[in-house]
Design an enzyme around this catalytic site. Structure first.
Site, short mmCIF file in Angstrom:
data_model
loop_
_atom_site.label_atom_id
_atom_site.label_comp_id
_atom_site.label_asym_id
_atom_site.label_seq_id
_atom_site.Cartn_x
_atom_site.Cartn_y
_atom_site.Cartn_z
N GLY A 1 0.77 -1.24 0.00
CA GLY A 1 0.00 0.00 0.00
C GLY A 1 0.80 1.29 0.00
N GLY A 2 2.06 1.26 -0.36
CA GLY A 2 2.85 2.49 -0.37
C GLY A 2 2.46 3.42 -1.51
N ASN B 1 4.44 -4.19 -7.91
CA ASN B 1 4.87 -5.19 -6.93
C ASN B 1 5.20 -6.53 -7.56
OD1 ASN B 1 3.34 -4.80 -3.63
ND2 ASN B 1 4.63 -3.42 -4.79
N ASN C 1 1.15 -9.05 -0.12
CA ASN C 1 2.30 -8.34 0.41
C ASN C 1 1.84 -7.14 1.22
OD1 ASN C 1 4.90 -7.23 0.80
ND2 ASN C 1 4.70 -6.00 -1.05
N HIS D 1 11.46 -5.49 2.69
CA HIS D 1 10.00 -5.68 2.65
C HIS D 1 9.52 -6.23 1.30
CE1 HIS D 1 6.09 -5.09 4.41
NE2 HIS D 1 5.70 -4.23 3.51
N TRP D 2 10.38 -6.17 0.28
CA TRP D 2 9.99 -6.61 -1.05
C TRP D 2 10.69 -7.92 -1.40
CZ3 TRP D 2 10.63 -1.39 -4.16
CH2 TRP D 2 9.51 -0.59 -3.92
N ARG E 1 6.78 5.55 -9.80
CA ARG E 1 5.93 5.52 -8.62
C ARG E 1 5.40 6.91 -8.28
NH1 ARG E 1 5.84 0.39 -5.29
NH2 ARG E 1 5.19 1.84 -3.65
#
Length: 295
Positions: free
Chosen positions: A45-46, A54, A113, A270-271, A192
């Protein structure tokens, strides 16, 4: 299936839920997976997040094994951006189930994720007959930080961008996603940033964020309190150096979910699907391929 373009795999569908009304969801689809349940992937959700950002690079590998569907959750990517009613995890889970209905899919594997992990967890709790196995990557709502302060570094950077949207604050946020800073390219930041500042995107992010802060809706997002009810085989995956949902957040879920197992990727943030792409695919596919024996 070495290359799958964004446009060639892009689809849209109109769905209807009680909370959102009629909305259009964007998704990406590839693979057949004959004899296997489809695999639905839900992104984080960034700012500027989408299913393609993603999971686009991972799609070819997974599509060799499964019919793979990457869903832009409401408020993100190419999907509509209605105001969130209630807690976001439930709001999005209802929309994803409506999409499954539209596609005629009675039962699927779910991979989520971060924010998408929370949506996947809520969906599995609310609609247990629609889900076979769960793969959760540093999931929101289920991650309970036992030792780290809240907000974590990554969440604080997310809030900083929301307060002052800029390329610099976005780069600072993305930098917390990975250990390998070479992955934080100018191209990624520009892509992004364009998505994060597209019409409706910032309002959608604020609406989503408030659903986790408003006392009337925030408690519904505390999924760790319901983890003991989950009866699905669940693979928890974590980057050892995750600065958004740190590794200690996995321990309560690992203890509470009866059929949970945990895989930790070293030198990974985190990825995991990007930073540990090959190992992540191998571990995930092996876990999913065992479903006929153990589900």
């Amino acid at each position: 299936m070495s290359e799958l373009s964004k446009e060639a795999t892009r689809r849209t569908a109109q769905v209807k839920t009680e909370a959102a009304g009629e909305i259009t969801l964007t998704y990406y689809e590839a693979g057949e997976g004959e004899g296997r349940l489809p695999l639905v992937m839900l992104h984080g959700g960034g700012p500027g997040a989408s299913s393609w950002s993603n999971f686009g690079p991972a799609l070819p590998g997974f599509a060799e094994e499964y019919r793979t569907i990457l869903v832009d959750q409401p408020g993100f990517g190419g999907s509509d951006k209605p105001p969130v009613v209630g807690n976001y995890y439930r709001f999005s889970a209802d929309a994803v189930v409506a999409l499954l209905d539209r596609l005629g899919l009675e039962r699927v594997h779910l991979l989520g994720n971060s924010l998408g992990g929370g949506t996947a967890m809520r969906l599995a709790l609310t609609y247990p007959d629609r889900v076979d196995r769960l793969v959760l990557m540093g999931p929101g709502g289920l991650s309970l930080n036992l030792f780290h302060a809240d907000p974590t570094e990554g969440v604080q950077r997310l809030m900083d961008f929301g307060a002052h949207p800029s390329r610099e604050s976005l780069r600072a946020f993305i930098s917390t996603m990975v250990v390998n800073q070479a992955l934080v390219t100018d191209e990624l930041v520009e892509e992004r940033f364009a998505d994060a500042t597209a019409p409706g995107a910032q309002d959608a992010m604020r609406s989503m964020g408030m659903s986790f802060w408003d006392p009337e809706t925030a408690e519904d997002g505390m999924l760790w309190r319901e983890a003991h009810r989950l009866r699905k085989h669940t693979l928890l995956t974590w980057g050892r150096e995750d600065r958004v949902n740190p590794l200690d957040g996995a321990f309560a879920a690992l203890k509470l979910i009866p059929k949970a197992q945990l895989h930790v990727f070293p030198n990974c943030g985190h990825w995991a699907q990007i930073e540990a792409a090959d190992e992540f695919r191998e571990v995930t596919v092996a876990f999913l391929n065992r479903h006929k024996e153990r589900s």
